[in-house]
Design a protein around this motif. Structure first.
Motif, short mmCIF file in Angstrom:
data_model
loop_
_atom_site.label_atom_id
_atom_site.label_comp_id
_atom_site.label_asym_id
_atom_site.label_seq_id
_atom_site.Cartn_x
_atom_site.Cartn_y
_atom_site.Cartn_z
N GLN A 184 0.83 -1.20 0.00
CA GLN A 184 0.00 0.00 0.00
C GLN A 184 0.87 1.26 0.00
O GLN A 184 0.55 2.25 -0.66
CB GLN A 184 -0.94 0.00 1.21
CG GLN A 184 -1.91 -1.14 1.25
CD GLN A 184 -2.98 -1.07 0.18
OE1 GLN A 184 -3.23 -0.05 -0.42
NE2 GLN A 184 -3.62 -2.20 -0.07
N PHE A 185 1.97 1.21 0.72
CA PHE A 185 2.92 2.33 0.76
C PHE A 185 3.48 2.62 -0.63
O PHE A 185 3.52 3.77 -1.08
CB PHE A 185 4.06 2.01 1.74
CG PHE A 185 5.22 2.95 1.65
CD1 PHE A 185 5.15 4.23 2.19
CD2 PHE A 185 6.40 2.56 1.03
CE1 PHE A 185 6.23 5.09 2.11
CE2 PHE A 185 7.48 3.40 0.94
CZ PHE A 185 7.39 4.68 1.48
N MET A 217 -0.30 15.93 0.27
CA MET A 217 -0.67 15.99 1.69
C MET A 217 -1.63 14.85 2.07
O MET A 217 -1.41 14.17 3.07
CB MET A 217 -1.32 17.34 1.99
CG MET A 217 -1.70 17.52 3.45
SD MET A 217 -2.50 19.09 3.76
CE MET A 217 -4.05 18.84 2.92
N ILE A 218 -2.67 14.64 1.28
CA ILE A 218 -3.67 13.62 1.61
C ILE A 218 -3.05 12.22 1.62
O ILE A 218 -3.28 11.44 2.55
CB ILE A 218 -4.86 13.69 0.64
CG1 ILE A 218 -5.65 14.98 0.87
CG2 ILE A 218 -5.77 12.48 0.78
CD1 ILE A 218 -6.65 15.30 -0.23
N VAL A 219 -2.26 11.90 0.60
CA VAL A 219 -1.66 10.56 0.53
C VAL A 219 -0.60 10.39 1.63
O VAL A 219 -0.48 9.31 2.22
CB VAL A 219 -1.09 10.27 -0.88
CG1 VAL A 219 -0.40 8.92 -0.92
CG2 VAL A 219 -2.21 10.32 -1.92
N SER A 220 0.13 11.46 1.95
CA SER A 220 1.11 11.38 3.05
C SER A 220 0.41 11.10 4.38
O SER A 220 0.89 10.28 5.18
CB SER A 220 1.92 12.68 3.14
OG SER A 220 2.68 12.86 1.99
N GLY A 279 -1.82 4.59 7.64
CA GLY A 279 -1.64 3.20 7.21
C GLY A 279 -0.53 2.50 7.95
O GLY A 279 -0.63 1.31 8.26
N TYR A 280 0.52 3.21 8.26
CA TYR A 280 1.64 2.61 8.97
C TYR A 280 1.24 2.24 10.41
O TYR A 280 1.58 1.17 10.90
CB TYR A 280 2.83 3.56 8.98
CG TYR A 280 4.03 2.99 9.70
CD1 TYR A 280 4.82 2.01 9.09
CD2 TYR A 280 4.37 3.40 10.98
CE1 TYR A 280 5.91 1.47 9.75
CE2 TYR A 280 5.46 2.88 11.64
CZ TYR A 280 6.23 1.91 11.01
OH TYR A 280 7.31 1.37 11.68
N PHE A 281 0.54 3.15 11.06
CA PHE A 281 0.23 2.94 12.47
C PHE A 281 -1.07 2.19 12.73
O PHE A 281 -1.20 1.53 13.76
CB PHE A 281 0.20 4.28 13.22
CG PHE A 281 1.56 4.89 13.39
CD1 PHE A 281 2.49 4.33 14.26
CD2 PHE A 281 1.93 6.00 12.66
CE1 PHE A 281 3.74 4.87 14.42
CE2 PHE A 281 3.18 6.56 12.80
CZ PHE A 281 4.09 6.00 13.69
N PRO A 326 -3.40 -0.25 6.94
CA PRO A 326 -2.78 0.03 5.65
C PRO A 326 -3.71 0.38 4.48
O PRO A 326 -3.38 1.25 3.67
CB PRO A 326 -1.97 -1.24 5.35
CG PRO A 326 -1.64 -1.79 6.70
CD PRO A 326 -2.85 -1.48 7.54
N PRO A 327 -4.91 -0.22 4.36
CA PRO A 327 -5.78 0.16 3.23
C PRO A 327 -6.23 1.63 3.24
O PRO A 327 -6.75 2.12 2.24
CB PRO A 327 -6.97 -0.78 3.35
CG PRO A 327 -6.40 -2.00 4.00
CD PRO A 327 -5.41 -1.45 4.99
N VAL A 328 -6.00 2.33 4.35
CA VAL A 328 -6.31 3.76 4.39
C VAL A 328 -5.50 4.50 3.32
O VAL A 328 -5.96 5.51 2.76
CB VAL A 328 -6.03 4.35 5.80
CG1 VAL A 328 -6.03 5.86 5.79
CG2 VAL A 328 -7.05 3.82 6.78
N ILE A 329 -4.32 4.00 2.99
CA ILE A 329 -3.48 4.63 1.97
C ILE A 329 -4.23 4.64 0.64
O ILE A 329 -4.30 5.67 -0.04
CB ILE A 329 -2.13 3.92 1.84
CG1 ILE A 329 -1.37 4.00 3.17
CG2 ILE A 329 -1.30 4.51 0.70
CD1 ILE A 329 -0.14 3.11 3.25
#
Length: 190
Positions: A105-106, A151-154, A160-162, A165-168
Motif C-alpha cells: 500500500q505504501f 498531503m492527503i496521501v502522506s 496506514g503505517y500505524f 494500511p488500506p487507508v493509503i
C-alpha cells in the motif's frame, strides 16, 4: 518543439498502462456472486487505478491543449513521470494481492506522491518553455491539487503505517476526488 506528437505518445503510453491493469484483474473462478466477491479487492484497486490514469490523462490533455511548445526538460521530466506511472499496473496487483499489508500500500501511495511532485516540476518547465503563453501561465499558477494530493496521501501513509494500511488506498481515491473538486474551490481561494 510542437506538442502534437508528444501528446500522442503520452496518450499511447496511458492506453497501454490501462490495458495492462485490466489484463491483471483475475477472472472469477466460476459464474457465482461469491466468486465475484472473492476478487473484490482486485476490482476496487483496479477502479482506483483506472481513475488515476483517467485523471492523469485529463490533466495532461487540458494542459497540453494550451501549450504551444515544449523543450527537452519537459520531455525528459514527462518521460520520468511516465516511467513512475508505468509501475502502476504492477503496484495495483501488488497492493490488491496484499491488501492489508503496509509495504504494498505504501508503494502504491508513493506512486501518487512521486507523480504529483514530478507534475509540479513539469508545470514549472512548461511555464519556462512557453513563457509567452499567458493562458498557460495562468493555468499553471496555482498547484492546490498537486499539493493536496501529496498531503492527503502522506497522511494516509502515516495512518496506514500505524493503524490500517488500506487507508493509503482510500486516501489515493480521496486525492483524486479532491482534484476533481479543486477547480471549483480555487475560485474562492486567494
Amino acid at each position: 518543439m510542437e506538442t502534437e506528437r508528444f501528446e500522442a505518445l503520452i496518450d499511447a503510453i496511458l492506453a497501454i498502462i490501462i490495458t495492462i491493469i485490466v489484463l491483471e484483474i483475475p477472472l472469477a473462478s466460476n459464474g457465482s456472486w461469491q466468486a465475484l466477491l472473492d476478487i473484490k479487492y482486485e476490482f476496487v484497486i483496479y477502479a482506483i487505478s483506472f481513475m488515476i490514469c483517467f485523471n492523469f490523462w485529463n490533466f495532461n490533455n487540458n494542459i497540453f491543449s494550451i501549450v504551444n511548445k515544449v523543450d527537452p526538460k519537459v520531455i525528459w521530466t514527462m518521460g520520468l513521470t511516465l516511467f513512475v506511472f508505468s509501475l502502476l499496473p504492477y503496484l495495483t496487483t501488488f497492493a490488491a494481492e496484499n491488501f492489508y499489508l503496509f509495504f504494498p500500500q505504501f508503494l502504491y501511495g508513493m506512486c501518487f506522491i512521486i507523480t504529483a511532485i514530478l507534475s509540479l516540476v513539469i508545470s514549472k518547465f512548461l511555464k519556462d518553455a512557453d513563457s509567452g503563453n499567458i493562458a498557460l501561465q495562468v493555468a499553471l499558477d496555482k498547484h492546490y491539487a498537486m499539493y493536496g494530493t501529496i498531503m492527503i496521501v502522506s497522511i494516509g501513509i502515516v495512518i496506514g503505517y500505524f493503524i490500517y494500511p488500506p487507508v493509503i488506498m482510500a486516501c489515493c481515491l480521496i486525492s483524486i476526488l479532491s482534484v476533481w473538486c479543486m477547480p471549483k474551490i480555487q475560485y474562492y481561494l486567494p
